[in-house]
Design a protein around this motif. Structure first.
Motif, mmCIF file in Angstrom:
data_model
loop_
_atom_site.group_PDB
_atom_site.id
_atom_site.type_symbol
_atom_site.label_atom_id
_atom_site.label_comp_id
_atom_site.label_asym_id
_atom_site.label_seq_id
_atom_site.Cartn_x
_atom_site.Cartn_y
_atom_site.Cartn_z
ATOM 1 N N ASN A 81 0.846 -1.187 0.000
ATOM 2 C CA ASN A 81 0.000 0.000 0.000
ATOM 3 C C ASN A 81 0.879 1.234 0.000
ATOM 4 O O ASN A 81 1.907 1.270 0.657
ATOM 5 C CB ASN A 81 -0.887 0.054 1.255
ATOM 6 N N SER A 103 -0.075 -5.257 -8.113
ATOM 7 C CA SER A 103 -1.030 -5.440 -7.017
ATOM 8 C C SER A 103 -0.921 -4.292 -6.022
ATOM 9 O O SER A 103 -0.195 -3.345 -6.216
ATOM 10 C CB SER A 103 -0.829 -6.782 -6.326
ATOM 11 N N LYS A 105 -2.613 -1.306 -3.251
ATOM 12 C CA LYS A 105 -3.554 -0.197 -3.257
ATOM 13 C C LYS A 105 -2.788 1.103 -3.124
ATOM 14 O O LYS A 105 -1.896 1.224 -2.289
ATOM 15 C CB LYS A 105 -4.523 -0.336 -2.091
ATOM 16 N N LYS A 107 -3.502 4.991 -2.345
ATOM 17 C CA LYS A 107 -4.475 5.983 -1.879
ATOM 18 C C LYS A 107 -3.861 7.353 -2.059
ATOM 19 O O LYS A 107 -2.978 7.747 -1.313
ATOM 20 C CB LYS A 107 -4.826 5.741 -0.408
ATOM 21 N N GLU A 121 -2.647 -4.621 -11.871
ATOM 22 C CA GLU A 121 -3.534 -5.150 -10.833
ATOM 23 C C GLU A 121 -3.526 -4.269 -9.581
ATOM 24 O O GLU A 121 -3.600 -4.759 -8.465
ATOM 25 C CB GLU A 121 -3.164 -6.587 -10.479
ATOM 26 N N LYS A 123 -5.151 -1.011 -7.396
ATOM 27 C CA LYS A 123 -6.342 -0.198 -7.182
ATOM 28 C C LYS A 123 -5.865 1.200 -6.792
ATOM 29 O O LYS A 123 -5.231 1.380 -5.750
ATOM 30 C CB LYS A 123 -7.198 -0.804 -6.069
ATOM 31 N N THR A 124 -6.161 2.181 -7.655
ATOM 32 C CA THR A 124 -5.730 3.550 -7.421
ATOM 33 C C THR A 124 -6.920 4.374 -6.954
ATOM 34 O O THR A 124 -7.886 4.526 -7.683
ATOM 35 C CB THR A 124 -5.136 4.161 -8.708
ATOM 36 N N GLU A 125 -6.845 4.888 -5.727
ATOM 37 C CA GLU A 125 -7.911 5.708 -5.160
ATOM 38 C C GLU A 125 -7.495 7.164 -5.268
ATOM 39 O O GLU A 125 -7.021 7.764 -4.312
ATOM 40 C CB GLU A 125 -8.188 5.296 -3.715
ATOM 41 N N GLY A 141 -6.464 -3.034 -13.591
ATOM 42 C CA GLY A 141 -6.658 -2.336 -12.325
ATOM 43 C C GLY A 141 -7.857 -1.414 -12.369
ATOM 44 O O GLY A 141 -8.757 -1.568 -13.195
ATOM 45 N N SER A 142 -7.840 -0.431 -11.470
ATOM 46 C CA SER A 142 -8.923 0.547 -11.425
ATOM 47 C C SER A 142 -8.390 1.889 -10.942
ATOM 48 O O SER A 142 -7.393 1.948 -10.228
ATOM 49 C CB SER A 142 -10.044 0.065 -10.504
ATOM 50 N N SER A 144 -10.163 5.396 -9.234
ATOM 51 C CA SER A 144 -11.411 5.978 -8.736
ATOM 52 C C SER A 144 -11.580 7.429 -9.162
ATOM 53 O O SER A 144 -12.655 7.988 -9.061
ATOM 54 C CB SER A 144 -11.496 5.872 -7.209
ATOM 55 N N THR A 159 -8.802 -1.817 -17.552
ATOM 56 C CA THR A 159 -8.800 -0.933 -16.389
ATOM 57 C C THR A 159 -10.024 -0.033 -16.433
ATOM 58 O O THR A 159 -10.339 0.530 -17.475
ATOM 59 C CB THR A 159 -7.519 -0.069 -16.373
#
Length: 182
Positions: A81, A103, A105, A107, A121, A123-125, A141-142, A144, A159
């Motif tokens: 993270n 992989s 996260k 933030k 893979e 997750k980008t917030e 991935g993603s 937000s 993505t």
């Protein structure tokens, strides 16, 4: 076994010179600077944050990670993270540097300001921005926030980007599969 480091100075700087500013090779590393800015500098030949041999680095705070290579995860090591302070950047690749994560996260915002960011893979917030000739590659991935190529290049594959994508000032977007909303 985990080593934990908390930084209260604003800004705080860790210089790795020819090595790594943060090296999770022998133990897992947890770094926290709260809402303060933390500069993790690997210098012109080093690495900002390195995780290898099955160890992980967990970075929390408004981190500016720089070096010849910003972040390296090798040999089953991982950056689990990266959490930025309010309104901060989780990852910034400055001119000539690179960040590669698989992989985990993120933030906070991701910025390639003349550098290269590759996320697989993850997750980008937050938002992703490629500027000043920088490039971002997002796979499986993603995001937000929004994706903005401002005189830079963003490529996505499989993505999802929640808040839209735009190309400004000669920027380029290459989108394959996935979904852009907003």
């Amino acid at each position: 076994d985990t080593d934990t480091y908390k930084f209260t100075k604003n800004p705080a700087t860790v210089n790795g010179d020819s090595g790594s500013a943060v090296d999770a090779g022998a133990k897992d590393i947890h770094v926290d600077s709260g809402e303060n800015t933390l500069n993790l500098n690997g210098g012109n030949t080093g690495v900002g944050v390195k995780a290898e041999g099955g160890k992980t680095a967990d970075i929390k705070g408004n981190a500016n990670i720089t070096g010849k290579t910003g972040v390296v995860a090798d040999g089953a090591g991982g950056i689990t993270n990266v959490t930025a302070g309010a309104g901060g950047k989780a990852v910034r690749a400055g001119a000539g540097s690179s960040v590669s994560l698989q992989s985990g996260k993120l933030k906070g915002d991701v910025e390639a300001d003349g550098g290269t960011v590759s996320l697989r893979e993850a997750k980008t917030e937050g938002n992703v921005t490629a500027a000043a000739g920088g490039s971002i590659n997002l796979t499986d991935g993603s995001v937000s926030g929004a994706a903005t190529a401002d005189n830079g290049t963003i490529e996505t594959e499989n993505t999802n980007v929640v808040n839209g994508a735009s190309a400004l000032n000669g920027g380029k977007l290459k989108l394959r599969n996935g979904k852009i909303s907003g």
